[in-house]
Scaffold this active site. Structure first.
Site, PDB file in Angstrom:
ATOM      1  N   SER A 103       0.811  -1.220   0.000  1.00  0.00           N
ATOM      2  CA  SER A 103       0.000   0.000   0.000  1.00  0.00           C
ATOM      3  C   SER A 103       0.840   1.264   0.000  1.00  0.00           C
ATOM      4  CB  SER A 103      -0.957  -0.044   1.190  1.00  0.00           C
ATOM      5  OG  SER A 103      -1.818   1.050   1.143  1.00  0.00           O
ATOM      6  N   HIS A 104       0.704   2.045   1.058  1.00  0.00           N
ATOM      7  CA  HIS A 104       1.352   3.355   1.146  1.00  0.00           C
ATOM      8  C   HIS A 104       2.754   3.258   1.762  1.00  0.00           C
ATOM      9  CE1 HIS A 104      -0.729   2.177   4.697  1.00  0.00           C
ATOM     10  NE2 HIS A 104       0.079   2.936   5.413  1.00  0.00           N
ATOM     11  N   ASP A 123      -2.343   6.418  -3.613  1.00  0.00           N
ATOM     12  CA  ASP A 123      -1.208   5.792  -2.911  1.00  0.00           C
ATOM     13  C   ASP A 123      -0.533   4.709  -3.747  1.00  0.00           C
ATOM     14  OD1 ASP A 123      -3.242   3.940  -2.800  1.00  0.00           O
ATOM     15  OD2 ASP A 123      -2.586   3.135  -0.873  1.00  0.00           O
ATOM     16  N   ASP A 147      -0.829   1.475  -4.126  1.00  0.00           N
ATOM     17  CA  ASP A 147      -1.623   0.494  -4.874  1.00  0.00           C
ATOM     18  C   ASP A 147      -2.946   1.063  -5.388  1.00  0.00           C
ATOM     19  OD1 ASP A 147      -2.523   0.648  -2.214  1.00  0.00           O
ATOM     20  OD2 ASP A 147      -3.373  -1.368  -2.283  1.00  0.00           O
ATOM     21  N   ASP A 192      -5.579   2.529  -3.953  1.00  0.00           N
ATOM     22  CA  ASP A 192      -6.888   2.461  -3.298  1.00  0.00           C
ATOM     23  C   ASP A 192      -7.163   3.660  -2.387  1.00  0.00           C
ATOM     24  OD1 ASP A 192      -5.108   1.679  -1.347  1.00  0.00           O
ATOM     25  OD2 ASP A 192      -6.097  -0.235  -0.889  1.00  0.00           O
ATOM     26  N   ARG A 193      -6.130   4.383  -1.993  1.00  0.00           N
ATOM     27  CA  ARG A 193      -6.364   5.565  -1.149  1.00  0.00           C
ATOM     28  C   ARG A 193      -6.471   6.818  -2.011  1.00  0.00           C
ATOM     29  NH1 ARG A 193      -3.025   5.275   4.414  1.00  0.00           N
ATOM     30  NH2 ARG A 193      -3.513   3.108   4.912  1.00  0.00           N
ATOM     31  N   LYS A 252     -11.399  -0.140  -1.501  1.00  0.00           N
ATOM     32  CA  LYS A 252     -11.479   1.301  -1.638  1.00  0.00           C
ATOM     33  C   LYS A 252     -10.821   1.682  -2.964  1.00  0.00           C
ATOM     34  CE  LYS A 252      -7.641   2.003   1.598  1.00  0.00           C
ATOM     35  NZ  LYS A 252      -7.420   0.750   2.315  1.00  0.00           N
TER      36      LYS A 252
HETATM   37  C1  G16 Z   1      -5.385  -0.703   5.125  1.00  0.00           C
HETATM   38  C2  G16 Z   1      -6.811  -1.157   5.307  1.00  0.00           C
HETATM   39  C3  G16 Z   1      -7.649  -0.003   5.748  1.00  0.00           C
HETATM   40  C4  G16 Z   1      -7.066   0.617   7.008  1.00  0.00           C
HETATM   41  C5  G16 Z   1      -5.636   1.012   6.758  1.00  0.00           C
HETATM   42  C6  G16 Z   1      -4.940   1.494   8.006  1.00  0.00           C
HETATM   43  O1  G16 Z   1      -5.324   0.211   4.073  1.00  0.00           O
HETATM   44  O2  G16 Z   1      -7.341  -1.672   4.117  1.00  0.00           O
HETATM   45  O3  G16 Z   1      -8.931  -0.490   5.984  1.00  0.00           O
HETATM   46  O4  G16 Z   1      -7.807   1.724   7.394  1.00  0.00           O
HETATM   47  O5  G16 Z   1      -4.911  -0.103   6.302  1.00  0.00           O
HETATM   48  O6  G16 Z   1      -4.889   0.446   8.916  1.00  0.00           O
HETATM   49  P1  G16 Z   1      -4.064   0.576  10.257  1.00  0.00           P
HETATM   50  O7  G16 Z   1      -4.650   1.761  10.967  1.00  0.00           O
HETATM   51  O8  G16 Z   1      -4.300  -0.717  10.965  1.00  0.00           O
HETATM   52  O9  G16 Z   1      -2.635   0.834   9.887  1.00  0.00           O
HETATM   53  P2  G16 Z   1      -4.154   0.166   3.021  1.00  0.00           P
HETATM   54  O10 G16 Z   1      -4.406   1.324   2.102  1.00  0.00           O
HETATM   55  O11 G16 Z   1      -2.884   0.315   3.832  1.00  0.00           O
HETATM   56  O12 G16 Z   1      -4.259  -1.169   2.365  1.00  0.00           O
END
Ligand code: G16
Length: 543
Positions: A113-114, A277, A279, A281-282, A376
């Site tokens: 992800s990010h 971000d 991937d 999705d954000r 997302k």
């Molecule tokens: C993932 C989850 C999201 C979550 C985020 C942050 O997003 O898919 O639902 O809100 O992590 O999670 P945490 O607060 O546990 O770090 P992504 O974009 O990182 O795949």
């Protein structure tokens, strides 16, 4: 074609977190590490022989290596078809769409992800089920339990599959289709939104700037925002995906998307800015000198959803993760629809979307989405805003102000304390949990606690229970302070403190968020002993 079985030794750290297994690249490079996880996944799944698997990732370092490993293992496992993105690329929402469109058994997405990429960065792997959404906890836990005792894995002894051209290959009973990662997703977006309204907005001089942060949305932005909607190339920033994201941190917030943030906050800012971000999705949405808090973004989209063709008949319901502000709750109440509160993690929205209990959902962590996929979706959120702006013919800040005037403003911030020593973080949580019982009805400054508890969720569709999902301090005036430990980090612990107050005095809508929330920020530290436990005087990141 020969199937080779390799003896392996189990690892003890393969429990998936909030969103799949995320570790440093170095961890993934350990002998058999990736293979063990993939074999554990295949071993606990049932009924996939002859079915379709979608495969792709965000293009970060080790993406291509991992994809070749997974192809060899999926062929050995007996999948009938593997659909893999050109160059191994697929954004997370595009992968979700391909799973649904191809009626696939599921998909494997490679991304952290990010989190930063490169040899010293992170990698992640997650499995999405046939609905297109991230695997539920019961499945991820089963994978983890299996990984603890795995002793061997299997792969097909086949040559490397060329992923640099769109083509079809065949090995034994498996067909491998290398597909355009953008085409199907772009078509879906055209079906959901009023492209001609958005295009004429842009043709009439509305300036849009998008920052792909050298991550996966580059090709999607070029096609959809550039070619189809006519946004100038020079306003599409960092659209070449790079294995290390150009050395950046592909997290769309004001700290990490600073190139875009500086542009949008300048005197010559475009009308609209957005970033996505690693991937895809954000999303972060900005107007000229105006930041849209993700919780507000969800609420604004919900309040204006009927202006978008896909949602013109209204919403069945909405949902937000627990730490997300209650801005969407107020909208839902006025619209007369249900609003669900789920734990953090997109996987918790899946059942609600499948059962049509909700149409839209979102999270404070820069995630917004709908029933069009089961992830997302960054580009989708950008198009929602552009469609709303095109129809309302108002600026982002005008839309935001009108929204607050109608629904009130949920003043909101998240303070992250990254790299906290794991024991100290656990101590902080334990100390808080032990004190919860004493906090009810306690007054701090002008705020009196109504409820102090640990959030637990019972899925309304399948009855599954998820406990220990964050500590909530709910105040009598609607203010909230939430404490959680992140489930996506790869080293040490990250403490997240979410602080929110509800304001209906329009004279205060423009006040600085941190100043407005200062009393609550102080209360958070007083109750949790943040400085004492973390040893940090200020948060690492404020969003
Ligand atoms: C993932 C989850 C999201 C979550 C985020 C942050 O997003 O898919 O639902 O809100 O992590 O999670 P945490 O607060 O546990 O770090 P992504 O974009 O990182 O795949």
């Amino acid at each position: 074609m020969q199937i080779v079985t390799v003896a392996s030794k189990a690892y003890s750290d393969q429990r998936p977190g909030t969103s799949g297994l995320r570790k440093s690249v170095v961890t993934f490079q350990q002998e058999h590490y990736l293979e063990n996880f993939v074999q554990s996944l295949f071993d606990v799944l049932d009924g996939y022989v002859g079915k379709t698997l979608i495969l792709g990732g965000d293009g970060r370092f080790f993406n291509l290596t991992a994809i070749q490993v997974i192809i060899r293992m999926a062929v050995a496992a007996g999948f009938g078809r593997i659909v893999v993105g050109h160059d191994g690329l697929l954004s997370t929402p595009a992968a979700s769409h391909l799973i649904r469109k191809n009626k696939a058994f599921g998909g494997i997405i490679l991304s952290a992800s990010h989190n930063p990429g490169g040899p010293d960065g992170d990698l992640g792997i997650k499995f999405n089920t046939a609905n297109g959404g991230p695997a539920q906890e019961a499945l991820t836990e089963a994978i983890f339990q299996h990984s603890l005792k795995i002793a061997h894995y299997h792969f097909a002894d086949i040559p490397e599959v060329p992923l640099d051209c769109i083509d079809q290959h065949s090995f034994g009973h498996t067909i491998i289709d290398v597909v355009d990662p953008v085409a199907d997703y772009a078509q879906l977006m055209q079906e959901l939104f009023d492209f001609s309204a958005i295009k004429s907005l842009i043709d009439n001089g509305f300036q849009v700037c998008f920052d792909a942060m050298h991550a996966i949305t580059g090709p999607y932005a070029k096609k959809i925002l550039g070619e189809q909607l006519g946004i100038n190339q020079e306003n599409l920033l960092n659209c070449e995906p790079k294995a290390d994201f150009g050395g950046g941190h592909p997290d769309p917030n004001l700290t990490y998307a600073h190139e875009l943030a500086e542009r949008m906050l300048s005197d010559t800012a475009p009308d609209f800015g957005a970033a996505s971000d690693g991937d895809g999705d954000r999303n972060m949405i900005l107007g000229r000198q105006c930041f849209v808090n993700p919780s507000d973004s969800l609420a604004v989209i919900a309040a204006n959803a009927t202006l978008i063709p896909a949602y013109k008949n209204g919403l069945s319901g909405v949902a937000r993760s627990m730490p997300t502000s209650a801005a969407i709750d107020v909208v839902a109440k006025q619209l007369g629809i249900d609003c669900y509160e789920t734990p953090t993690g997109w996987k918790f929205f899946g059942n609600l979307l499948d059962a049509n209990k909700i149409t839209l959902c979102g999270e404070e962590s820069f995630g917004t989405g709908s029933n069009h996929v089961r992830e997302k979706d960054g580009i989708w959120a950008v198009l929602c805003w552009l469609n709303i702006v095109a129809v309302k013919k108002q600026s982002v800040s005008e839309i935001l102000l009108a929204h607050w005037q109608r629904f009130g403003k949920h003043v909101y911030t998240r303070h992250d304390y990254q790299g906290v020593e794991t024991t100290s973080a656990k101590n902080l949580v334990e100390h808080l949990l032990n004190n919860l019982i004493n906090l009810s009805d306690k007054q701090f400054d002008n705020y009196t606690i109504k409820t102090a508890d640990e959030f637990s969720y019972t899925d309304p569709i399948d009855g599954s229970i998820s406990e220990h999902q964050g500590i909530r301090l709910l105040f009598k005036n609607g203010a909230r302070i939430i404490f959680r430990l992140s489930g996506t980090g790869t080293s040490g612990a990250t403490l997240r403190v979410y602080i929110e107050d509800y304001c209906t005095d329009s004279n205060q809508y423009n006040e600085n968020t941190q100043s407005y929330l200062k009393p609550l920020i102080h209360i958070a530290d007083k109750i949790a002993g943040i400085k004492m436990h973390t040893g940090m005087k200020i948060p690492t990141v404020i969003t």
